[in-house]
Design a protein around this motif. Structure first.
Motif, short mmCIF file in Angstrom:
data_model
loop_
_atom_site.label_atom_id
_atom_site.label_comp_id
_atom_site.label_asym_id
_atom_site.label_seq_id
_atom_site.Cartn_x
_atom_site.Cartn_y
_atom_site.Cartn_z
N SER A 29 -3.89 6.92 -1.71
CA SER A 29 -3.14 6.74 -2.94
C SER A 29 -2.96 5.25 -3.19
O SER A 29 -2.43 4.53 -2.36
CB SER A 29 -1.78 7.42 -2.82
OG SER A 29 -1.01 7.11 -3.97
N LEU A 30 -3.41 4.79 -4.34
CA LEU A 30 -3.31 3.38 -4.66
C LEU A 30 -1.91 2.98 -5.07
O LEU A 30 -1.60 1.80 -5.14
CB LEU A 30 -4.29 3.02 -5.78
CG LEU A 30 -5.76 3.28 -5.45
CD1 LEU A 30 -6.64 2.97 -6.64
CD2 LEU A 30 -6.19 2.47 -4.25
N THR A 31 -1.03 3.96 -5.32
CA THR A 31 0.35 3.64 -5.72
C THR A 31 1.34 3.78 -4.59
O THR A 31 2.49 3.47 -4.76
CB THR A 31 0.78 4.54 -6.88
OG1 THR A 31 0.70 5.92 -6.46
CG2 THR A 31 -0.10 4.33 -8.11
N ALA A 32 0.90 4.24 -3.43
CA ALA A 32 1.81 4.41 -2.28
C ALA A 32 2.11 3.06 -1.64
O ALA A 32 1.37 2.09 -1.82
CB ALA A 32 1.18 5.34 -1.26
N ASP A 33 3.20 3.02 -0.90
CA ASP A 33 3.54 1.80 -0.18
C ASP A 33 2.54 1.55 0.93
O ASP A 33 2.08 2.49 1.58
CB ASP A 33 4.95 1.91 0.43
CG ASP A 33 6.02 1.94 -0.63
OD1 ASP A 33 5.80 1.37 -1.71
OD2 ASP A 33 7.10 2.51 -0.36
N PRO A 34 2.19 0.30 1.18
CA PRO A 34 1.25 0.00 2.25
C PRO A 34 1.87 0.27 3.61
O PRO A 34 3.08 0.26 3.77
CB PRO A 34 0.94 -1.49 2.07
CG PRO A 34 2.10 -2.03 1.33
CD PRO A 34 2.62 -0.90 0.48
#
Length: 82
Positions: A74-79
């Motif tokens: 997911s590109l919007t999740a926290d790293p």
């Protein structure tokens, strides 16, 4: 120095002091404990975590990774914090 400069300096110092004191959130000590840190291998899912924790010298063969073992990217999740 002129009187207006002293007034401006005093006003600026008072505002700086007020700004420094206003950082409190008013919690007063807080009863909520900080969240416990999650191990890095647990952030990749249960299958990866169990494979990571497996004994390398065990008689059982190592886990063969499958496409569904890791969660979807997911590109919007926290790293993940290493």
């Amino acid at each position: 120095m002129s009187n207006t400069l002293w007034i401006k300096l005093a006003t600026g110092a008072a505002l700086m002091g007020l700004a420094a004191c206003s950082g409190s959130d008013g919690g007063g000590g807080g009863s909520n404990p900080p969240p416990s840190p999650v191990a890095v291998q647990d952030q990749f899912g249960g299958t990866f975590s169990s494979a990571f924790a497996a004994n390398a010298n065990a008689a059982a063969p190592p886990i063969d990774p499958q496409p569904g073992d890791l969660p979807a990217v997911s590109l919007t999740a926290d790293p993940i914090d290493f």
